[in-house]
Design an enzyme around this catalytic site. Structure first.
Site, short mmCIF file in Angstrom:
data_model
loop_
_atom_site.label_atom_id
_atom_site.label_comp_id
_atom_site.label_asym_id
_atom_site.label_seq_id
_atom_site.Cartn_x
_atom_site.Cartn_y
_atom_site.Cartn_z
N SER A 142 2.31 -9.67 -0.47
CA SER A 142 1.95 -8.25 -0.50
C SER A 142 1.96 -7.57 0.85
O SER A 142 1.94 -6.33 0.93
CB SER A 142 0.57 -8.08 -1.14
OG SER A 142 -0.37 -8.86 -0.43
N LYS B 267 0.81 -1.23 0.00
CA LYS B 267 0.00 0.00 0.00
C LYS B 267 0.84 1.27 0.00
O LYS B 267 0.41 2.31 -0.50
CB LYS B 267 -0.91 0.01 1.23
CG LYS B 267 -1.93 -1.10 1.27
CD LYS B 267 -3.10 -0.79 0.39
CE LYS B 267 -4.18 -1.88 0.44
NZ LYS B 267 -5.11 -1.74 -0.69
N GLU C 133 -10.41 5.95 2.41
CA GLU C 133 -11.25 4.90 2.97
C GLU C 133 -10.33 3.79 3.44
O GLU C 133 -9.21 3.65 2.95
CB GLU C 133 -12.19 4.35 1.90
CG GLU C 133 -11.56 3.30 0.95
CD GLU C 133 -10.45 3.83 0.07
OE1 GLU C 133 -10.35 5.06 -0.10
OE2 GLU C 133 -9.67 3.01 -0.47
#
Lengths: 271, 412
Positions: free
Chosen positions: B383, B92, B114
């Protein structure tokens, strides 16, 4: 055809106070009674919405109205059946339908538009379908004889407003505030300026909504050139107060709160 | 019962998917963002700052790690792209660095986001702190409760966390709320969307900030392994980590691209988040994509043990890659993912997040399914790291540790 109702209404009067009601809020039966009450009080036009679980252009009051209707199982077919009842009882009152894009998309554009016309809808506004992505739906509306409306806002450029106005055959819906739906107090001056700027540049009728809650605001938007004033969140709040007042029963409390909220606003129309 | 709507997205289309299905009120903001994408993001000054910050602040490049023990178990050769080592603990960070620099250069003073599990919220809070933005993160009230540690991390970075109490009180409602905020405040505010979804230009913008994953992995693979991998595997929720690693291999016809969706309690149970396997075309959060919805178009509530995969839509480019056959999508259940989570930790000393655990779970059965010959070389995107999931693990699966206590030892 119901689209003609809209043209007839605009020919008959320059000032229409239109309640916005989520079909099925708080139940399909009471929802019909609310529409009936509004018309009997003097509404000459209705804006009706089909409940959607993700109403991203709406503020809290309308979100909760959507939720109440969904809890009452007011699916798209149920919403159409309520419209048919309203249309049968008041065949000349224009019903302008506001529906989120995915409900229209899931039904299939053409089938949805046909059923809307059969249910008495005069026009369709999809708040989350910006003009450039709406070509297919506009074509379908034209084919089946359903009027279509477009949204513009306080930040829309004059050139864009003219472009959208040239494409609509129902009305241009001016959002009076940059934001989501919700009743606001005051601000009559800035609304008047915005409405005047928008309405004076276009030929089509301008409908103003998003935040109207007082007789003064409505009088101001008419004075500035709007031909329809939509009242939504303020009425949804009144309906909610009625729902919270006790057992729903035949909806007497809901109808009382709704009438008390709506009656003074209809008085804003110049007689 | 429903009929197909004929619809071709005009803006940012991926075949029949993508587009800008938003209110006219958001059009000025999207036009401004698209203009910034074309000018600012492509400028050499931006690229230099982005690369520098990824290196010095976020810790790129991340390693490519061979997993010898896990490989034996899978009867494959498995290489992990270690996005779990990135600052913040997940891929991210690539996206928030890119969008943070962009927002700054656009003159924005406030960022909103969000978050579902809280990972994107934490990443946004970190970049907000680093770059001096007022930062507001919308999070479903149910998620605020489920992911309390991440709420604290966000608050520690000076971010305001707003619990969203409407709708189903989860990620999709947090996105609705962020869209509402953006509509009302688009002058000073940038919406830092966390995945490859949403209206154009977000799917392209976010994807491009994650391309670095695949670019690095490809170069590292060439240097330490040799030929191209037989397959590149990644989990898919919104799909940003998968696109980030896929894009570098899309033109290599011999490389399979495999996305692993959350099968939850099983596809037949209805409690899953397998949007590409079980969704139908729909309009959600500004894009036409594959959506979990009922016959009337009401959005369904997805389920996954991995909160980051618990989303009823998916990036429109994935729907396109599926339809064209360039990528293949499969699913594993919650239980399979949790088992892989335990096994990777035990065999490699790497605790993956529940999300990439789905990709590892697929690898554990890929040879048995006949998808790959034994010994095939596979690149998998790890990830994120699993620290955030330990509370959930102990709550839902703690009994498995007790049962295996003698063999595995206590967790704490």
């Amino acid at each position: 055809m119901s689209r003609a109702n809209l043209a007839a209404a605009f020919a008959a009067s320059n000032q229409h106070v239109s309640p916005f009601l989520v079909l099925g809020d708080p139940t399909p039966e009471i929802s019909f009674q609310l529409a009936k009450a509004a018309i009997e009080l003097g509404a000459t036009m209705l804006e009706v919405g089909i409940a959607f679980g993700d109403p991203s252009a709406d503020g809290l009051a309308i979100q909760r109205a959507n939720l109440r209707a969904m809890n009452a199982k007011a699916t798209t077919p149920v919403a159409f059946s309520i419209m048919k009842r309203i249309h049968a009882a008041f065949p000349t009152i224009p019903m302008n339908l506001l529906v989120y894009g995915n409900l229209v998309h899931a039904a299939g554009f053409e089938r949805f538009a046909r059923e809307a016309v059969e249910s008495g809808a005069s026009s369709l506004l999809v708040p989350d379908l910006m003009f450039e992505e709406g070509e297919e739906l506009r074509a379908v509306c034209k084919t089946v004889g359903l009027g279509h409306a477009e949204l513009v806002g306080p930040l829309s450029e004059p050139k864009r407003i003219r472009k959208l106005a040239a494409a609509v055959d129902a009305y241009l819906y001016l959002v009076a505030f940059q934001g989501v739906t919700g009743a606001r107090t005051g601000a009559a001056d800035s609304i008047r300026e915005l409405v005047h700027r928008t309405a004076s540049g276009v030929e089509v009728p301008v409908c103003v909504g998003f935040g109207l809650s007082t007789r003064e605001q409505i009088a101001a938007v008419f004075e500035a050139g709007a031909r329809v004033a939509v009242v939504g969140s303020y009425l949804a709040t009144a309906i909610e107060a009625g729902v919270n007042a006790g057992p729903l029963g035949d909806g007497a409390q809901v109808l009382a709160k709704f009438r008390a909220a709506f009656a003074p606003l209809v008085g804003a129309v110049a007689q | 019962m429903s009929q197909e709507s004929i619809l071709s997205p005009r803006k940012g289309a991926f075949g029949a998917y993508g587009g800008r299905y938003v209110s006219e009120l958001l059009v000025p903001a999207l036009n401004e963002l698209e203009e910034a994408r074309r000018t600012i993001v492509r400028s050499s000054a931006f690229k230099k700052e982005f690369r520098g910050m990824l290196r010095d602040w976020a810790g790129r490049p991340t390693a490519l790690t061979y997993a010898p023990n896990f490989s034996k178990l899978c009867n494959l050769h498995v290489y992990l792209k270690r996005e779990d080592l990135l600052h913040g603990g997940a891929h991210k960070t690539n996206n928030v660095v890119g969008q943070g620099i962009l927002a700054k250069r656009m003159g924005k003073t406030r960022i909103i986001a969000e978050t579902g599990a809280g990972q994107h919220g934490v990443a946004t809070a970190m970049i907000g702190a680093r770059m001096g933005f007022e930062t507001v993160v919308y999070m479903g009230a149910r998620d605020v409760e489920r992911q309390a540690p991440n709420v604290k991390r966000m608050q520690l970075c000076g971010c305001t966390v707003v619990p969203v109490t409407t709708g189903s009180q989860t990620l999709k409602d947090a996105i609705n709320e962020a869209l509402r905020d953006w509509t009302a405040n688009l002058g000073n505010t940038h919406y830092l969307l966390g995945t490859v979804c949403g209206p154009d230009p977000f799917p392209r913008l976010v994807r491009d900030f994650h391309r670095v994953i695949g670019k690095e992995a490809r170069a590292q693979w060439a240097e330490s392994v040799g030929d191209l991998p037989r397959a590149v595997v990644a989990c898919v929720g919104g799909g940003s980590n998968a696109l980030g690693i896929f894009k570098a291999f899309v033109k290599d016809a011999g490389v399979d691209l495999v996305g692993v969706e959350p099968g939850g309690h099983g596809l037949e149970s209805g409690a899953h988040g397998a949007t590409l396997l079980r969704g139908t075309p729909g309009l959600l959060h500004g894009a036409r994509t594959s959506v979990l919805q009922d016959e009337f178009g009401q959005i369904l509530e997805p389920h996954s043990v991995a909160a980051g995969l618990d989303y009823p839509g998916v990036g429109p480019e994935h729907a396109y890659l599926r339809d064209t056959g360039r990528a293949r999508y499969t699913s594993v259940t919650d239980d399979e993912a949790i088992e892989a989570f335990e096994i990777l930790a035990r065999t490699e000393g790497i605790i993956p997040a529940f999300e990439p655990a789905h990709a590892f779970a697929y690898l554990m059965k890929a040879v048995a399914l006949g998808d790959y010959e034994a010994g095939a070389k596979i690149l998998v995107n790890c990830s994120g790291r699993g620290d955030k999931d330990l509370d959930t693990y102990r709550k839902l699966y703690g009994h498995r540790l007790a049962g295996a206590g003698a063999k595995m030892g206590p967790l704490s």
